[in-house]
Enzyme design. Structure first.
Site, mmCIF file in Angstrom:
data_model
loop_
_atom_site.group_PDB
_atom_site.id
_atom_site.type_symbol
_atom_site.label_atom_id
_atom_site.label_comp_id
_atom_site.label_asym_id
_atom_site.label_seq_id
_atom_site.Cartn_x
_atom_site.Cartn_y
_atom_site.Cartn_z
ATOM 1 N N TYR A 25 28.138 48.153 43.954
ATOM 2 C CA TYR A 25 28.133 47.659 42.872
ATOM 3 C C TYR A 25 28.378 46.106 42.929
ATOM 4 O O TYR A 25 29.291 45.817 43.429
ATOM 5 C CB TYR A 25 29.126 48.096 41.785
ATOM 6 C CG TYR A 25 29.685 47.107 40.433
ATOM 7 C CD1 TYR A 25 30.959 46.988 40.309
ATOM 8 C CD2 TYR A 25 28.475 46.871 39.779
ATOM 9 C CE1 TYR A 25 31.200 46.459 39.245
ATOM 10 C CE2 TYR A 25 29.077 45.859 38.506
ATOM 11 C CZ TYR A 25 30.293 45.904 38.371
ATOM 12 O OH TYR A 25 30.648 45.164 37.422
ATOM 13 N N ASP A 44 36.659 55.231 42.920
ATOM 14 C CA ASP A 44 36.232 54.889 41.360
ATOM 15 C C ASP A 44 35.126 55.714 40.862
ATOM 16 O O ASP A 44 34.044 55.986 41.385
ATOM 17 C CB ASP A 44 35.471 53.427 41.646
ATOM 18 C CG ASP A 44 35.235 52.809 40.284
ATOM 19 O OD1 ASP A 44 35.084 53.622 39.356
ATOM 20 O OD2 ASP A 44 34.895 51.670 40.130
ATOM 21 N N ILE A 81 34.244 56.283 37.773
ATOM 22 C CA ILE A 81 33.931 55.641 36.434
ATOM 23 C C ILE A 81 32.525 56.395 35.975
ATOM 24 O O ILE A 81 32.307 56.487 34.621
ATOM 25 C CB ILE A 81 33.612 54.379 36.590
ATOM 26 C CG1 ILE A 81 33.625 53.701 35.054
ATOM 27 C CG2 ILE A 81 32.351 53.914 37.183
ATOM 28 C CD1 ILE A 81 33.474 52.164 35.031
#
Lengths: 442, 533
Positions: free
Chosen positions: A151, A236, A238
């Site tokens: 990201y 992470d 998410i």
């Protein structure tokens, strides 16, 4: 406003550096979109935003729930409950809300892992959670290892104020961009050679931008690697609620439990409601750590990034409503799956191949065949062309630090089906044309 | 966070001790070496010095390592947090990968905290309630305004649903606009919220100055606002000059992650704790001598903890001072709407408006926690005249952003200027009333307050009740007040006050009925002091 730019009075290095990275193509595309946004009626030739990983396919479910359950936002429950809420700035967070988050996270993992509400630290979004963890686990000059592609926001979120470096773990298409032990070791060695102390590995699972869930065996390898080197592992997760096809999502939490919580003080999970619930504006993120000192420190540090008590109150009842959350998770998955299949078909028709994905709000597509030169510059030229001629904002792999040129991330859940249709038509037209005008790309 | 010493420093590596200091292991190594060296020269020194350095290096490393991997700290922490079932994993310290120096400084047990936080904790554990817990600890240490919450609640009950729905009433609850991404420093519609906030600030300052919405960056509270400004205006190790006594929270908010030093500029009771430009000059020079680069002056106005206002002349002087030194000025005006005295509050913005000054060095901190009694909603403001600061701060605000439903609510509430002006007026009246009652009641005990025109507290002189006129004496009195009188007050030492015996007592978390109880409680301590002296 007084237009005197502060030439005379100095600012800090942080203020004047460009580690915020907002000059990169990833953000430049957003600017182009902001200046000329597509609208089916008012601006049908505008730029279609396909670079924003947002989930708009299941809003109606949330709206329905909140309408049917007005008590969530009801302020009339007596002065004492209002008083508590208005004044509440305890960095422990509302207990009811933490319980609700823990329960929601358990549901997403199909009950395969348990979450203790007292280990949940609330932050205003996952952005803040990742930065906070970096402040806690690493000192300026240290390094975090991150698998590529990753990201683009990490370059800013993890490095800007913290002074910590990112050393990439190079992955490639030969094995579907999966992390290998070789790549881990190589990254570690590279950091050491640069005299950077490696403090941890940060994994996004499911991966952004790949749109794939990490295989269990790979997770085990990474955790073992972290244990061997005595470093941390940040997972992470998410997009954990946005896994819509097999293989099943495996959370690092499951592995920790399977190992009887041995050696788990190095494991920390980041989560947020921005993707799975489609509520980025609410600014709800969380750090879940198996390390007590990290929990204590993160809690105190969360003073800089508390979640609005109003928001906690509003969401607490919704997230603890297990019937609703089960229904939501299931329905959201189905809708994402349908969207994914739709875009894959559309891209196939245009002759474009994608990495086999099963999660997230985007596809990782291979435009390598369309590049006239297999370089980063070639990729950026193609990206610019697509932005300005085809009027689509997609994210070039180079901004995600992908080592192979030609890969792009394209989001499919942040628009209506109709808009997606328009986008796919534009792509189809473009690929048909570009077969003949490839040489004009300059 | 104790007075004087910087908690941070403890985690930084110590300098290796020179051999002359008496230090067990070092001496045992060094003395024989010295003995050997004395009679010889050159060659021996050349071989012995590296050995000595090697030993010092070992000691240095040993000390440097210990704060991070302290097994006892983690053990005690685990005992208080983890239920048995999940603690199976809490094995040997070897399973603990190290944390950063920043984290290590804070993960230590609570006795390292300042009294300010210790008092808040003890109060939270045994809170006073007139009927349910009449012997509990009365909270006078939290600057929270509970006097006018009913007004805010009333407004919300009447208007909240509409406030959240926004324009599309026919469409019903519209989450789409509320939920989706927005620029991180703003809102659903950035302009709408900053317009509303700018208008509110103008009303707070009673129309004496108008605020430009494009100079506003919103943050999740004033705490991140001051931290973000610190990151923008100073580098690690630089310093701010801060007139003291000052708000204890700044020690954490500014020093912790941005690593900016706070250099107190002590103010005295003889000046009613007002700062002078001369004192700033002296502090600036001293800081320079110590090798510190001063980047800004930080003031609070109305002052926390004293509650006095900075007058116009001083503001002018201050602006001249920072201009001459080419540094910044940060004015924390978070209590601007909570004035209760006769003196009119003057914002630095008002002074800037009137003058043709280089404004790019001035920044104001504001927020809704105090004036609007909504600390839970997390809304802070950085108001800057510097475009570069606004650019950087708006990007940094992504780490501390305001929740969208809260923004939506604010647009409605703050744009209701009639409600706001009524609220501000009534709130001021209530503050004034409570302040007067408190001051008069404390007088009965022989406790005098410093002159104050704003804020939620009285800054009182209890030096006559402490045994030894020192920080220790003050701490003993604070402890007595907490354990015998069972009132939590903030000791001046937490605020870096150089005169012992001053305390901050907040009057906004009590009702009028509580005042006699407070007095009776404090009397226990003041009487017992009188009797033994």
């Amino acid at each position: 406003m007084n237009k005197v730019v502060g030439h005379r009075v100095e600012l800090s290095e942080i203020a004047t550096s460009n580690t915020h990275g907002e000059d990169s193509p990833y953000f430049a595309g957003w600017k182009a979109y902001d200046e000329d946004p597509y609208d089916p009626v008012n601006n049908p030739s505008g730029v279609i935003q396909m670079g924003l990983a947002e989930n708009q396919v299941s809003f109606d479910l949330l709206e329905d729930y909140l309408e049917q359950h007005p008590e969530a936002s009801n302020w009339g429950n007596g002065i004492s409950s209002f008083r508590e809420n208005a004044l509440f700035q305890d960095y422990h967070g509302l207990k009811t809300f933490r319980k609700a988050m823990a329960s929601f996270m358990e549901q997403i993992r199909g009950g395969k892992a348990k979450f203790d509400p007292d280990r949940i630290v609330l932050t205003a979004g996952a952005t803040a959670a990742n930065e906070l963890l970096t402040f806690i686990l690493a000192d300026p000059g240290d390094a975090l290892l991150i698998p590529t592609p990753y990201y683009p926001g990490f370059d800013r979120d993890l490095r800007w104020r913290t002074g910590v470096n990112i050393v990439p773990i190079r992955c490639d298409s030969s094995n579907g961009f999966q992390v290998t032990l070789k790549a881990l070791e190589a990254a570690y060695a590279k950091a050491e050679a640069a005299e950077m102390k490696v403090r941890g590995v940060l994994l996004t699972n499911p991966s952004n931008p790949l749109g794939t869930a990490v295989a269990r065996a790979v997770l085990e390898d990474i955790l073992d690697f972290a244990a061997r080197k005595d470093i941390h592992l940040i997972s992470d997760e998410i997009y954990s609620g946005s896994v819509f096809a097999s293989p099943e999502f495996v959370s690092v939490a499951e592995i920790v439990e399977a190992r009887g919580y041995r050696n788990c003080e190095r494991v920390h999970i980041v989560y947020s409601l921005s993707k799975d619930l489609g509520l980025p504006g609410f600014r709800v993120g969380t750090i879940y750590s198996y390390n007590n000192r990290v929990v204590t420190t993160a809690r105190r540090m969360s003073s800089f990034t508390l979640v609005s008590s109003q928001t906690q109150k509003t969401l607490a009842s919704m997230l603890s409503d297990e019937e609703f959350t089960k229904y939501y998770i299931r329905t959201n998955r189905e809708r994402l799956k349908r969207r994914y299949e739709y875009i894959i078909q559309g891209l196939e028709r245009a002759g474009i191949e994608c990495l086999q994905g099963n999660a997230g709000l985007f596809c990782w597509m291979n435009l390598g065949p369309l590049l006239e030169e297999q370089t980063r510059e070639g990729e950026l030229r193609l990206w610019k062309l697509i932005l300005h001629e085809v009027r689509l904002n997609i994210s070039p792999g180079s901004s995600c630090h992908c080592s192979e040129p030609g890969w792009f991330r394209v989001c499919f859940a942040n628009m209506s089906l109709h808009t997606l249709e328009v986008a796919l038509t534009r792509i189809y037209d473009f690929t048909q044309k570009s077969k003949t005008i490839k040489s004009l790309i300059n | 966070m104790t007075r004087g010493s910087d908690g941070e420093k403890r985690s930084r590596p110590h300098q290796p001790h020179p051999p002359s200091r008496s230090n067990g292991p070092a001496m045992r190594i060094v003395v024989p070496l010295q003995g050997v060296v004395q009679g010889r020269g050159g060659l021996v020194l050349g071989s012995l010095l590296p050995c000595a350095l090697f030993y010092f290096l070992q000691l240095y490393l040993k000390r440097h390592r210990s704060p991070k991997n302290d097994p006892s700290a983690s053990a005690s922490a685990s005992a208080s947090i983890i239920p048995r079932t999940l603690s199976r994993g809490q094995l040997s310290p070897r399973a603990q990968p190290p944390l950063s120096a920043r984290a290590a400084a804070l993960a230590r047990p609570d006795d390292d905290d300042s009294l300010y936080y210790a008092g808040l904790r003890r109060c939270a554990a045994d809170p006073y309630h007139p009927t349910r817990n009449p012997d509990g600890v009365i909270q006078l240490g939290l600057a929270e305004n509970q006097l006018s919450l009913d007004l805010v609640q009333e407004w919300l009950v009447k208007n909240a649903k509409e406030a959240l729905l926004g324009e599309d009433k026919e469409e019903g609850l519209n989450i789409r606009g509320l939920a989706t991404y927005q620029p991180f420093d703003g809102s659903i519609d950035l302009k709408m919220v900053t317009n509303a906030v700018a208008g509110f600030m103008g009303q707070v300052m009673r129309g004496s100055v108008s605020f430009n919405p494009s100079q506003i960056v919103l943050t999740s509270g004033a705490t991140p606002a001051i931290e973000i400004l610190s990151f923008c205006l100073a580098d690690t190790g630089n310093a701010f000059l801060v007139p003291s006594p000052y708000y204890p929270g700044w020690d954490r908010d500014i020093k912790w992650r941005s690593r900016v030093e706070l250099v107190p500029v002590p103010c005295r009771s003889t000046d009613n704790f007002s700062f002078s430009i001369a004192a700033l000059e002296r502090a600036y020079t001293q800081a320079k001598k110590r090798g510190l680069k001063v980047r800004a002056v930080l003031i609070s106005n109305p002052s926390n903890p004293v509650g006095n206002l900075v007058n116009k002349e001083t503001l002018y002087g201050l602006l001249e001072f920072v201009t001459e030194k080419n540094i910044h000025l940060i004015s924390d005006e978070i209590f601007a709407g909570s004035t209760h005295g006769k003196t009119k509050f003057v914002s630095v913005a008002e002074v800037l408006d009137a003058e043709a000054l280089d404004k790019s060095r001035v920044h104001i901190i504001y927020g809704l926690s105090k004036d609007l009694s909504l600390p839970g909603f997390r809304v802070g403001v950085i108001y800057s005249y510097n475009e570069n600061v606004l650019n950087a701060a708006s990007k940094l605000a992504r780490f501390s952003s305001v929740s969208a439903p809260t923004q939506r609510l604010l647009v409605s509430m703050l744009s209701d200027s009639m409600f706001i002006s009524e609220y501000l007026e009534t709130n001021r009246e209530r503050l004034q009333r409570m302040y007067r009652l408190f001051v008069d009641a404390l007088k009965q005990l022989g406790i005098e307050c410093a002159g104050s025109s704003g804020g939620f507290y009285c800054w009182v002189d209890m030096s006559k009740f402490i045994q030894s006129y020192s920080e220790k004496g003050e701490q003993k009195l604070w402890d007595k007040l907490l354990t015998i009188a069972k009132v939590n007050v903030t000791p001046g030492s937490s605020c870096h006050c150089i005169e012992p015996g001053w305390f901050r007592l907040c009057f906004t978390t009590s009702t009028e009925k509580d005042i006699p109880v407070v007095i009776q409680r404090i009397r226990k301590v003041t009487e017992s002091h009188r009797m033994s002296h």
